[in-house]
Scaffold this motif. Sequence first.
Motif, mmCIF file in Angstrom:
data_model
loop_
_atom_site.group_PDB
_atom_site.id
_atom_site.type_symbol
_atom_site.label_atom_id
_atom_site.label_comp_id
_atom_site.label_asym_id
_atom_site.label_seq_id
_atom_site.Cartn_x
_atom_site.Cartn_y
_atom_site.Cartn_z
ATOM 1 N N ALA A 272 0.900 -1.149 0.000
ATOM 2 C CA ALA A 272 0.000 0.000 0.000
ATOM 3 C C ALA A 272 0.937 1.197 0.000
ATOM 4 C CB ALA A 272 -0.876 -0.005 1.230
ATOM 5 N N CYS A 273 1.140 1.797 -1.137
ATOM 6 C CA CYS A 273 2.190 2.797 -1.292
ATOM 7 C C CYS A 273 1.696 4.195 -0.963
ATOM 8 C CB CYS A 273 2.708 2.774 -2.721
ATOM 9 S SG CYS A 273 3.438 1.207 -3.148
ATOM 10 N N ILE A 274 2.526 4.894 -0.205
ATOM 11 C CA ILE A 274 2.253 6.291 0.104
ATOM 12 C C ILE A 274 3.516 7.087 -0.210
ATOM 13 C CG2 ILE A 274 0.539 5.792 1.880
ATOM 14 C CD1 ILE A 274 2.688 6.390 3.991
ATOM 15 N N ARG A 275 3.323 8.368 -0.419
ATOM 16 C CA ARG A 275 4.479 9.234 -0.593
ATOM 17 C C ARG A 275 4.159 10.609 -0.042
ATOM 18 N NH1 ARG A 275 4.822 10.749 -6.993
ATOM 19 N NH2 ARG A 275 2.623 10.531 -7.417
ATOM 20 N N GLN A 276 5.198 11.330 0.274
ATOM 21 C CA GLN A 276 5.043 12.631 0.879
ATOM 22 C C GLN A 276 4.968 13.691 -0.207
ATOM 23 O OE1 GLN A 276 8.147 13.553 3.687
ATOM 24 N NE2 GLN A 276 6.706 14.563 5.030
ATOM 25 N N GLY A 277 4.118 14.688 0.009
ATOM 26 C CA GLY A 277 4.040 15.788 -0.932
ATOM 27 C C GLY A 277 2.612 16.145 -1.276
ATOM 28 N N SER A 278 2.466 17.066 -2.216
ATOM 29 C CA SER A 278 1.149 17.519 -2.676
ATOM 30 C C SER A 278 0.827 16.823 -3.982
ATOM 31 C CB SER A 278 1.155 19.036 -2.871
ATOM 32 O OG SER A 278 1.424 19.671 -1.650
ATOM 33 N N TRP A 279 0.305 15.625 -3.871
ATOM 34 C CA TRP A 279 0.008 14.813 -5.043
ATOM 35 C C TRP A 279 -1.472 14.505 -5.087
ATOM 36 C CZ3 TRP A 279 4.404 14.449 -7.732
ATOM 37 C CH2 TRP A 279 5.606 14.520 -7.042
ATOM 38 N N LEU A 280 -1.919 14.011 -6.243
ATOM 39 C CA LEU A 280 -3.275 13.502 -6.330
ATOM 40 C C LEU A 280 -3.344 12.200 -5.561
ATOM 41 C CD1 LEU A 280 -4.114 14.075 -10.093
ATOM 42 C CD2 LEU A 280 -4.880 15.417 -8.134
ATOM 43 N N GLY A 281 -4.464 11.972 -4.941
ATOM 44 C CA GLY A 281 -4.640 10.757 -4.158
ATOM 45 C C GLY A 281 -5.311 11.086 -2.841
ATOM 46 N N THR A 282 -5.493 10.102 -2.041
ATOM 47 C CA THR A 282 -6.164 10.250 -0.754
ATOM 48 C C THR A 282 -5.128 10.456 0.340
ATOM 49 O OG1 THR A 282 -7.898 8.765 -1.521
ATOM 50 C CG2 THR A 282 -7.714 9.076 0.853
ATOM 51 N N GLU A 283 -5.436 11.369 1.264
ATOM 52 C CA GLU A 283 -4.518 11.585 2.389
ATOM 53 C C GLU A 283 -4.409 10.302 3.204
ATOM 54 O OE1 GLU A 283 -5.259 14.965 4.862
ATOM 55 O OE2 GLU A 283 -5.576 16.275 3.137
ATOM 56 N N PHE A 284 -3.200 9.951 3.582
ATOM 57 C CA PHE A 284 -2.970 8.793 4.429
ATOM 58 C C PHE A 284 -3.378 9.174 5.844
ATOM 59 C CE2 PHE A 284 0.091 5.949 6.768
ATOM 60 C CZ PHE A 284 -0.495 4.757 6.379
#
Length: 112
Positions: free
Chosen positions: A23-35
């Motif tokens: 379940a991949c997450i990354r830091q920053g202002s990207w499209l996607g759902t906040e973890f």
Amino acid sequence: MKIIPKEYYNELPGVLDWFSDRACIRQGSWLGTEFPFEKNWIIEPISDSTLYPTYYVISKYINDGSLAPSDLTEAFFDYVLLGEGDLSTFSEAKRALVDTVRRTSTTGIRWT
């Protein structure tokens, strides 16, 4: 499927393999759902679309109080998502519910 440029075609199997069990997450202002557990981290869109079908099925039972967060053990997910394990590992009161969650989460889905 035709993938251009050729370099992307060559890299795609490795990328998909990398995503296969994360379940991949990354830091920053990207499209996607906040973890929900780490501020400023975003769930990758590919992971997002993989996680939501399971989330919506299970959240129904969490929200109505049938399941507690403490019920969401590795054995629970192994049984519900992978069909591994045995219902006897769950309390007698939870067995029917866990089996219902499995049948609901796998309707129309073939887990391999």
